[in-house]
Design an enzyme around this catalytic site. Structure first.
Site, short mmCIF file in Angstrom:
data_model
loop_
_atom_site.label_atom_id
_atom_site.label_comp_id
_atom_site.label_asym_id
_atom_site.label_seq_id
_atom_site.Cartn_x
_atom_site.Cartn_y
_atom_site.Cartn_z
N ALA B 322 -0.69 -0.51 -7.74
CA ALA B 322 -0.44 1.01 -7.36
C ALA B 322 1.34 1.02 -7.30
O ALA B 322 1.64 0.77 -6.73
CB ALA B 322 -0.38 1.34 -5.60
N ALA B 323 1.80 1.31 -8.98
CA ALA B 323 2.71 1.08 -9.65
C ALA B 323 3.46 1.87 -9.59
O ALA B 323 4.78 1.02 -8.80
CB ALA B 323 2.21 0.36 -10.97
N PRO B 325 6.85 4.72 -7.82
CA PRO B 325 7.64 4.70 -9.52
C PRO B 325 8.12 3.58 -10.43
O PRO B 325 8.89 3.39 -10.84
CB PRO B 325 9.08 5.24 -8.24
CG PRO B 325 9.00 4.84 -7.17
CD PRO B 325 7.18 3.98 -6.52
N GLY B 327 9.65 -0.05 -9.14
CA GLY B 327 10.06 -0.74 -8.65
C GLY B 327 9.89 -2.19 -8.55
O GLY B 327 10.32 -3.01 -8.54
N ASP B 373 -8.36 4.80 -10.85
CA ASP B 373 -8.29 4.87 -9.89
C ASP B 373 -8.48 3.45 -9.03
O ASP B 373 -9.47 2.42 -9.99
CB ASP B 373 -9.78 5.32 -9.10
CG ASP B 373 -10.25 5.47 -7.33
OD1 ASP B 373 -10.34 5.98 -7.27
OD2 ASP B 373 -9.35 4.38 -6.87
N ASP B 392 -0.59 -2.69 -3.19
CA ASP B 392 0.84 -2.18 -2.05
C ASP B 392 0.31 -1.32 -2.13
O ASP B 392 0.65 -0.12 -2.14
CB ASP B 392 2.29 -2.12 -3.03
CG ASP B 392 3.16 -1.07 -2.03
OD1 ASP B 392 4.19 -0.01 -2.00
OD2 ASP B 392 3.13 -2.16 -0.36
N CYS B 449 2.94 0.00 4.01
CA CYS B 449 4.69 0.51 4.74
C CYS B 449 4.32 0.91 6.24
O CYS B 449 5.18 2.45 5.86
CB CYS B 449 5.64 1.36 3.87
SG CYS B 449 4.75 2.92 3.45
#
Lengths: 187, 632
Positions: B322-323, B325, B327, B373, B392, B449
């Site tokens: 899930a790359a 934006p 960072g 996906d 992530d 997060c």
């Protein structure tokens, strides 16, 4: 994703030649350390959705199993073909071009921001300039701290530049790093 | 003289009642009273002088007629105060005055005493008011005393009618936290802890703007004092951090350049060599020429952690599931020094632009960006192919409330459960893509997060049960350990190796990081006792059951497959247990601890049987052909 055909390859190399001159062979023959193979491979150009990518071969091999509509980007994009079939270099090619550039121009800090907004380089903003620039040559623009800011086309030859008044255009803007913020969607 | 004495007597009487109550309150009152005494003395003395003259004129008439005719007297334009005094004193206090002295004296005394009476009356009224005020204050003090009392139902109803009274709410919150921290001593008799907690939840929800579900979840996780700290820290933003791009520059050089531009910054912490924290800046930090040249990336400090835990090496194959934006992807590329290969995947097409732009800006050349996906990735990129995976995961975002306040009200139990389900699927896909036998890798890092247990520890626990992985230390020792047990959940004990980060402890966004190592490429199922199968047929299933057609298929495995399909059918009939569609026998569970492939004896046995059958076939053919030959 497919390799470039003859016409496309000539168009791309022509554009690159303007900036690099004889250093073009460096670009093509650069050993690449990307990819999980222990031996460095070579770089090649690939066309995908009208964009030209400069990728290492090992990456190309491993990207073949990704479906065409789902593949977004490979390696470094260096430019795109317009509807009319013309090839334009985009800002993402800067690192490649700057490494092999023949003609360079350094601009003063005061006119840095102006160039980054997309304006041309004026004589008053010129710091240093390399020799033997003919009109129509590709020029890479640097800041005084040697950070590449973008590239453009020389408007006049070196001797004519000296005669210009301070508001005369020296380098016609083609691409600058400010585009990452201004035109992120169009890259 | 006489009136002065009387006044003094009254003064003493007046002093007694306040002495019964709080001592310190007396002083101003005593002072006041003494002042009034002085004033009354003065006034009396003044009036005395005046009145001595006047009443003697009116005496004859006034005493006979009494109060009736007295009303006519003042119209003559004499001192109105004197007349009032006379009237009042005639009515009220004739007794004590009439006792004292002879007629003439009594007349003068009565005049004087009338004045006294008036003044006494006024003083008494003042005293009464002061008493009442004292009593009220006592009442108020009693209400706010050490005994904090929960609002009754009527008070709650009243509050609902009015707009929320913020200072009142805040006061009540603080009181309840104080009571809860020392419940034995400070609680009201008869109210349970639950009632206090319930009131606290309501108050916190209305004061800070949380919905019921979220505040309930937070109350379950933290003790009251820490809960307050956490909620307060969610109200403030975390400091802006940036990460130097080691592909293009060094932290020291970048810091120098930025300081020249007028940015006030400091190195982030001792655990990071590339981080910088920005206190304030004269230029927009996201628009400097250095930013545009790709020298640094604006990133929150918590986003450094999963990549540090992943620790990718050069020339490895890494997937970032899930790359956007970008960072973390660019950090991975910087750590790998642009060697090796990164697959950067992002499901949402709208975020792809920023991902590619960031990759190009930071000078990353070893990345392939795709738009799948996460659950489909194993099919596209293959099973057991890469060295490391970073997941992530998309989450509810309860750890980043300081960035996005809408999370306070928009998350419900269903949202969290949906996220949890998605995360469980994604982590299994991530594990499947990693090659357990990779020379340098075999690691999966899972991070969110969010601070919810359902999205963090529960997902890791699920992965531990479903795949052959184990938790390893992340390398981030400054975080808090993950929960091993939480309310009714009991997790695997190795979950203490996961790490949680909180805003009020670490000054970072709420975060969770876990690092898993894949032990083998098999997929194990959960416990299911079916002891009906034979051993030889089942043991090689562990090789076959990963469902991967790309793995080498030996002839014995083909045979095994055929042999075991029958077993599988039997199994399906007997149990009803089919977790992944791959069923293993209980004997494998016994062997799970050893985690061996089928032992050599079994393989040789199988080979023997195969050879036997072949020999039989050959001999029967030969016999047949011999017969034919003989016949001929």
């Amino acid at each position: 994703m497919r390799p470039l055909d003859e016409a496309e390859t000539t168009a791309v190399f022509e554009k690159l030649f303007k900036f690099t001159g004889n250093n073009l062979k460096n670009i093509v023959e650069n050993p690449s350390h990307e990819g999980p193979d222990p031996n460095p491979g070579r770089y090649c150009f690939r066309l995908h959705k009208n964009r030209v990518y400069y990728v290492s071969e090992s990456l190309v091999k491993r990207a073949t199993n990704i479906a065409r509509p789902k593949l977004v980007s490979l390696g470094t994009c260096i430019g795109k073909f317009t509807h009319g079939g013309k090839f334009h270099l985009t800002i993402q090619a800067l690192s490649l071009v700057a490494a092999n550039a023949r003609h360079k121009v350094w601009i003063k800090p005061t006119s840095e921001m102006s160039f980054l907004y997309g304006n041309h380089v004026l004589k008053g903003g010129l710091g240093r300039i390399t020799d033997s620039i003919a009109p129509g040559d590709g020029v890479v623009v640097y800041s005084m701290s040697d950070v590449p800011l973008g590239f453009g086309v020389a408007a006049k030859s070196m001797q004519d530049c000296r005669k210009l008044d301070p508001n005369g255009i020296v380098v016609l803007h083609q691409s600058d790093i400010g585009e990452y913020l201004r035109m992120e969607d169009e890259l | 003289m006489a009136p002065v004495v009387l006044n003094k007597k009254r003064g003493k009487n007046w002093q007694k009642p306040p002495l019964e109550k709080k001592q310190r309150k007396n002083d101003p009152f005593v002072e006041k009273r003494s002042k009034t005494e002085e004033i009354s003395d003065d006034s009396d003395s003044d009036i005395e002088n005046e009145e001595v003259k006047d009443p003697q004129e009116f005496e004859d008439e006034g005493e006979e007629s009494g109060s009736d005719t007295g009303s006519e007297l003042p119209s003559d334009g004499d001192d109105p105060l004197a007349d009032d005094f006379l009237r009042g004193s005639d009515d009220e206090e004739k007794g004590p005055d009439s006792d004292a002295g002879s007629d003439s004296d009594s007349d003068s005394d009565s005049d004087v005493s009338d004045i006294e009476k008036k003044s006494r009356a006024i003083d008494e009224e003042r005293a009464r008011e002061k008493e009442e005020a004292l009593e009220e204050m006592q009442l108020n003090i009693r209400e706010e005393s050490d005994e904090f009392r929960l609002p009754t139902k009527e008070e709650i109803e009243e509050e609902k009618q009015q707009p929320p009274d913020l200072p009142n709410l805040q006061r009540r919150i603080k009181e309840i936290v104080r009571v809860l921290s020392n419940f034995k001593d400070l609680s009201q008799k008869g109210t349970s802890r639950k009632e206090y907690v319930q009131q606290l939840k309501l108050d916190l929800g209305s004061y800070y703007g949380y919905n019921e579900f979220l505040i309930g979840a937070l109350v379950e996780m933290f003790p009251p004092v820490e809960l307050m700290e956490l909620i307060e820290s969610f109200e403030k933003p975390r400091p802006i951090c940036l990460r130097t791009n080691t592909l293009k520059t060094r932290r020291r050089d970048l810091a120098d350049v930025l300081i020249n531009r007028g940015v006030n910054l400091d190195p982030l912490s001792k655990w990071s060599k590339v981080g910088l924290v920005v206190y304030d800046s004269q230029v927009p930090i996201g628009a400097t020429p250095e930013y545009m040249a790709g020298f640094y990336m604006l990133q929150s400090a918590s986003s450094f952690l999963p990549v540090m835990a992943l620790a990718p090496q050069e020339k490895e194959r890494v997937i970032d599931m899930a790359a956007a934006p970008g960072g973390k992807t660019t950090y991975i590329a910087a750590l790998m020094k642009n060697t090796g290969l990164i697959y950067a995947n992002e499901m949402k097409a709208s975020r792809l632009k920023s991902l590619t732009a960031n990759l190009h800006r930071m000078g990353v050349t070893n990345t392939i960006v795709c738009n799948y996906d996460g659950n489909e990735l194993p099919k596209v990129l293959g099973l057991n192919t890469v060295d490391r995976v970073l997941l992530d995961a998309p989450c509810s975002g309860t750890g980043v409330i300081s960035k996005d306040e809408s999370v306070k009200t928009s998350k419900s139990l269903e949202d969290i459960q949906k996220c949890s389900y998605l995360q469980k699927q994604l982590i299994l896909a991530a594990i499947d893509m990693v090659d357990a036998n990779s020379k340098s890798g075999g690691y999966i890092v899972y991070s969110t997060c969010s601070i919810m247990v359902t999205e963090n520890e529960a997902v890791i626990d699920h992965a531990l049960k479903k795949r052959d992985v184990k938790l390893v230390p992340c390398g981030l020792d400054f975080g808090r350990q993950g929960f091993v047990r939480f309310r009714e959940h009991r997790f695997h004990p190795s979950l203490e190796k996961t790490r949680r980060f909180y805003p009020h402890v670490h000054n970072m966004d709420g975060f969770f990081v876990a690092k898993l190592k894949k032990m083998s490429n098999s997929k194990k199922t959960s416990a299911g006792p079916q002891p009906s199968e034979t051993v030889e047929q089942q043991t090689p299933e562990s090789n076959v059951s990963n469902g991967d057609k790309k793995t080498e298929e030996n002839s014995e495995q083909v045979l095994m497959k055929k042999a075991t399909t029958k077993a599988k059918d039997l199994k399906k009939k007997t149990s009803g247990l089919a977790e992944n569609g791959n069923v293993e026998s209980p004997s494998n569970e016994k062997r799970r601890k050893k985690r061996k492939f089928p032992s050599r004896e079994e393989i040789s046995k199988v080979r023997e049987e195969k050879r036997k059958t072949l020999r039989e076939k050959v001999s029967s053919k030969k016999a047949g052909s011999k017969d034919i030959g003989n016949e001929k």
